[in-house]
Design a protein around this motif. Structure first.
Motif, mmCIF file in Angstrom:
data_model
loop_
_atom_site.group_PDB
_atom_site.id
_atom_site.type_symbol
_atom_site.label_atom_id
_atom_site.label_comp_id
_atom_site.label_asym_id
_atom_site.label_seq_id
_atom_site.Cartn_x
_atom_site.Cartn_y
_atom_site.Cartn_z
ATOM 1 N N ARG A 107 0.816 -1.216 0.000
ATOM 2 C CA ARG A 107 0.000 0.000 0.000
ATOM 3 C C ARG A 107 0.848 1.264 0.000
ATOM 4 N NH1 ARG A 107 -3.160 -3.325 3.298
ATOM 5 N NH2 ARG A 107 -2.310 -2.451 5.225
ATOM 6 N N THR A 108 2.093 1.188 0.490
ATOM 7 C CA THR A 108 2.946 2.375 0.406
ATOM 8 C C THR A 108 3.214 2.736 -1.053
ATOM 9 O OG1 THR A 108 5.050 1.146 0.501
ATOM 10 C CG2 THR A 108 4.061 1.841 2.600
ATOM 11 N N ALA A 109 3.127 1.754 -1.958
ATOM 12 C CA ALA A 109 3.288 2.056 -3.376
ATOM 13 C C ALA A 109 2.137 2.922 -3.884
ATOM 14 C CB ALA A 109 3.367 0.763 -4.192
ATOM 15 N N LEU A 110 0.946 2.769 -3.298
ATOM 16 C CA LEU A 110 -0.178 3.627 -3.665
ATOM 17 C C LEU A 110 0.069 5.051 -3.192
ATOM 18 C CD1 LEU A 110 -3.171 1.280 -2.754
ATOM 19 C CD2 LEU A 110 -1.791 1.338 -4.839
ATOM 20 N N LEU A 111 0.666 5.195 -2.020
ATOM 21 C CA LEU A 111 1.031 6.519 -1.513
ATOM 22 C C LEU A 111 2.033 7.188 -2.456
ATOM 23 C CD1 LEU A 111 1.217 8.784 0.588
ATOM 24 C CD2 LEU A 111 2.844 7.352 1.863
ATOM 25 N N ARG B 100 3.245 11.146 -6.889
ATOM 26 C CA ARG B 100 3.604 11.405 -8.291
ATOM 27 C C ARG B 100 2.449 12.046 -9.055
ATOM 28 N NH1 ARG B 100 6.309 6.331 -7.579
ATOM 29 N NH2 ARG B 100 4.609 5.203 -8.594
ATOM 30 N N ALA B 101 1.228 11.661 -8.724
ATOM 31 C CA ALA B 101 0.071 12.288 -9.366
ATOM 32 C C ALA B 101 -0.029 13.761 -8.990
ATOM 33 C CB ALA B 101 -1.209 11.558 -8.957
ATOM 34 N N THR B 102 0.211 14.067 -7.726
ATOM 35 C CA THR B 102 0.170 15.453 -7.264
ATOM 36 C C THR B 102 1.285 16.268 -7.920
ATOM 37 O OG1 THR B 102 -0.758 14.732 -5.150
ATOM 38 C CG2 THR B 102 0.219 16.921 -5.219
ATOM 39 N N GLU B 103 2.461 15.676 -8.042
ATOM 40 C CA GLU B 103 3.572 16.348 -8.713
ATOM 41 C C GLU B 103 3.218 16.650 -10.168
ATOM 42 O OE1 GLU B 103 7.169 18.137 -9.309
ATOM 43 O OE2 GLU B 103 6.507 17.338 -7.384
ATOM 44 N N THR B 104 2.553 15.724 -10.822
ATOM 45 C CA THR B 104 2.195 15.882 -12.230
ATOM 46 C C THR B 104 1.258 17.067 -12.440
ATOM 47 O OG1 THR B 104 2.529 13.517 -12.648
ATOM 48 C CG2 THR B 104 1.108 14.696 -14.199
ATOM 49 N N ARG B 105 0.453 17.396 -11.446
ATOM 50 C CA ARG B 105 -0.497 18.508 -11.564
ATOM 51 C C ARG B 105 0.173 19.869 -11.410
ATOM 52 N NH1 ARG B 105 -4.401 15.840 -7.090
ATOM 53 N NH2 ARG B 105 -5.172 14.045 -8.280
ATOM 54 N N ARG B 106 1.386 19.915 -10.906
ATOM 55 C CA ARG B 106 2.057 21.185 -10.650
ATOM 56 C C ARG B 106 2.522 21.838 -11.949
ATOM 57 N NH1 ARG B 106 5.276 21.298 -5.114
ATOM 58 N NH2 ARG B 106 6.189 23.080 -6.203
ATOM 59 N N GLN B 107 2.490 23.167 -11.983
ATOM 60 C CA GLN B 107 3.021 23.889 -13.131
ATOM 61 C C GLN B 107 4.530 23.697 -13.238
ATOM 62 O OE1 GLN B 107 1.387 25.646 -15.571
ATOM 63 N NE2 GLN B 107 -0.501 24.815 -14.686
ATOM 64 N N ASP B 108 5.198 23.593 -12.095
ATOM 65 C CA ASP B 108 6.659 23.429 -12.084
ATOM 66 C C ASP B 108 7.053 21.977 -11.844
ATOM 67 O OD1 ASP B 108 5.779 23.256 -9.473
ATOM 68 O OD2 ASP B 108 7.464 24.366 -8.616
ATOM 69 N N ARG B 109 6.253 21.059 -12.356
ATOM 70 C CA ARG B 109 6.469 19.636 -12.091
ATOM 71 C C ARG B 109 7.850 19.183 -12.546
ATOM 72 N NH1 ARG B 109 2.236 20.080 -15.665
ATOM 73 N NH2 ARG B 109 2.698 19.595 -17.851
ATOM 74 N N LEU B 110 8.385 18.222 -11.799
ATOM 75 C CA LEU B 110 9.703 17.671 -12.093
ATOM 76 C C LEU B 110 9.628 16.547 -13.126
ATOM 77 C CD1 LEU B 110 11.193 17.519 -8.482
ATOM 78 C CD2 LEU B 110 11.454 19.320 -10.206
ATOM 79 N N PHE B 111 8.462 16.016 -13.332
ATOM 80 C CA PHE B 111 8.233 14.944 -14.308
ATOM 81 C C PHE B 111 6.733 14.872 -14.535
ATOM 82 C CE2 PHE B 111 8.267 13.235 -10.041
ATOM 83 C CZ PHE B 111 7.059 12.572 -9.977
ATOM 84 N N GLU B 112 6.345 14.076 -15.505
ATOM 85 C CA GLU B 112 4.918 13.877 -15.781
ATOM 86 C C GLU B 112 4.606 12.392 -15.754
ATOM 87 O OE1 GLU B 112 1.468 15.304 -18.980
ATOM 88 O OE2 GLU B 112 3.554 15.956 -19.196
ATOM 89 N N ASP B 113 3.680 12.024 -14.888
ATOM 90 C CA ASP B 113 3.257 10.628 -14.774
ATOM 91 C C ASP B 113 1.737 10.587 -14.973
ATOM 92 O OD1 ASP B 113 2.598 8.049 -14.140
ATOM 93 O OD2 ASP B 113 3.885 7.935 -12.373
ATOM 94 N N PRO B 114 1.276 10.408 -16.211
ATOM 95 C CA PRO B 114 -0.162 10.450 -16.481
ATOM 96 C C PRO B 114 -0.934 9.252 -15.947
ATOM 97 C CG PRO B 114 1.034 9.829 -18.459
ATOM 98 C CD PRO B 114 2.070 10.190 -17.431
ATOM 99 N N TYR B 115 -0.232 8.252 -15.426
ATOM 100 C CA TYR B 115 -0.891 7.043 -14.944
ATOM 101 C C TYR B 115 -0.943 6.958 -13.418
ATOM 102 C CZ TYR B 115 0.474 6.160 -19.723
ATOM 103 O OH TYR B 115 0.671 6.296 -21.071
ATOM 104 N N LEU C 99 -3.444 4.706 -10.597
ATOM 105 C CA LEU C 99 -2.792 3.696 -9.768
ATOM 106 C C LEU C 99 -2.968 3.986 -8.280
ATOM 107 C CD1 LEU C 99 0.496 3.206 -11.806
ATOM 108 C CD2 LEU C 99 -1.291 1.494 -11.447
ATOM 109 N N ALA C 100 -2.925 5.265 -7.904
ATOM 110 C CA ALA C 100 -3.064 5.624 -6.491
ATOM 111 C C ALA C 100 -4.436 5.247 -5.960
ATOM 112 C CB ALA C 100 -2.807 7.116 -6.308
ATOM 113 N N GLY C 101 -5.480 5.520 -6.737
ATOM 114 C CA GLY C 101 -6.830 5.236 -6.274
ATOM 115 C C GLY C 101 -7.180 6.025 -5.024
ATOM 116 N N GLU C 102 -8.342 5.773 -4.487
ATOM 117 C CA GLU C 102 -8.780 6.479 -3.281
ATOM 118 C C GLU C 102 -7.844 6.205 -2.113
ATOM 119 O OE1 GLU C 102 -12.803 5.730 -2.296
ATOM 120 O OE2 GLU C 102 -13.613 6.415 -4.222
ATOM 121 N N THR C 103 -7.374 4.988 -2.009
ATOM 122 C CA THR C 103 -6.520 4.621 -0.870
ATOM 123 C C THR C 103 -5.235 5.437 -0.875
ATOM 124 O OG1 THR C 103 -7.405 2.373 -0.823
ATOM 125 C CG2 THR C 103 -5.275 2.744 0.248
#
Length: 286
Positions: A10-14, A19-34, A38-42
């Motif tokens: 479950r730490t992998a979901l965290l 990574r999803a939150t990072e992807t939403r940033r304007q100054d993101r360090l990378f883009e992970d569209p998936y 993968l994170a899901g609600e948990t």
């Protein structure tokens, strides 16, 4: 299906939620569209707990910023894998304890690369269900095995890995959770699967990081979730040298290689023997 994942799974979901939150940033360090799927609600529920610990609404942050660390670490190891894949001799990439990693889908890879992801069956099954219909950008092969089992080497070879060919290994976010004897044993076993000149990268913290007050809330959170951090190393370069690797240890926040204008905590000087440290390690098999 998240109920089938154990605490470490479950730490992998965290991590995916970070990574999803990072992807939403304007100054993101990378883009992970998936990452979001993968994170899901948990994963996002876990991230909310972590944010509550790290960024209190009623005061100044005093706790180590784990979300920034995961973002910087992801960017750093992205660069490591891109460099490795560009080497004409490189044929194989292995992710140990791959979790919700999506580099097989979001990075560009040469046609000559075989890309192996090792993790326990429940983790890989969850990941496949979330990425149903998404095609990897590389010859991706999954190996359903626990790296603490006695058989993962045979399972990896059965998936097409050739220990005689140059390979690149990334063991990210795992060593913290292994008892010290198991950490040594894993590095020894990985070394035995790599010819000289092959590459490796990993991460670990020092002993002060496991005991200092500013990191305790994060460790307490993980312990409460059933996945305590138990392994640390004050000389990671020597640790890897013991098992046949020549690696360099880089600290997040290092201005030359691992800062990315994101690390706000002090970077310890070499003379500060009692300072908490995270190490990003990269190097080769001797």
């Amino acid at each position: 299906m998240t109920h089938e994942l154990d605490a470490v799974g479950r730490t992998a979901l965290l991590a995916a939620a970070v990574r999803a939150t990072e992807t939403r940033r304007q100054d993101r360090l990378f883009e992970d569209p998936y990452a979001e799927r993968l994170a899901g609600e948990t994963g996002f529920e876990m991230l909310e707990v972590l944010h509550g610990i790290t960024y209190p609404t009623d005061g100044t942050r005093t706790v180590f910023s784990s979300p920034d660390h995961v973002g910087i670490r992801t960017r750093f190891f992205d660069g490591f894998l891109r460099h490795a894949a560009a080497l004409p001799s490189m044929r194989q990439v292995v992710l140990g304890a791959a979790g919700m990693d999506t580099r097989a889908y979001r990075l560009a890879w040469p046609d000559r690369i075989r890309y192996f992801e090792i993790d326990r069956p429940a983790v890989l099954e969850y990941k496949e269900s979330r990425l149903d219909g998404v095609r990897p950008r590389v010859d991706r092969r999954t190996v359903a095995a626990d790296l603490l089992s006695d058989s993962w080497e045979a399972d990896l070879e059965a998936a097409g890995y050739d220990p005689r060919l140059p390979s690149t290994w990334l063991v990210e976010g795992l060593l913290y959770y292994l008892p010290e004897p198991e950490a040594h044993r894993l590095l020894e076993r990985i070394a035995a699967m790599m010819p000289p000149g092959s590459l490796i990268a990993s991460d670990v913290c020092n002993s002060t990081a496991l005991t200092c007050p500013e990191w305790q809330p994060m460790w307490d959170m993980l312990r409460g979730w059933g996945c305590p951090a138990v392994f640390s190393c004050d000389d990671p370069e020597a640790l890897f040298a013991k098992h046949g690797f020549d690696v360099r240890a880089v600290l997040p926040g290092d201005g030359e290689t691992a800062h990315y204008d994101r690390w706000d905590d002090p970077v310890p000087l070499p003379s500060q023997t009692d300072a908490p440290r995270l190490y990003y390690l990269h190097g080769k098999r001797c």
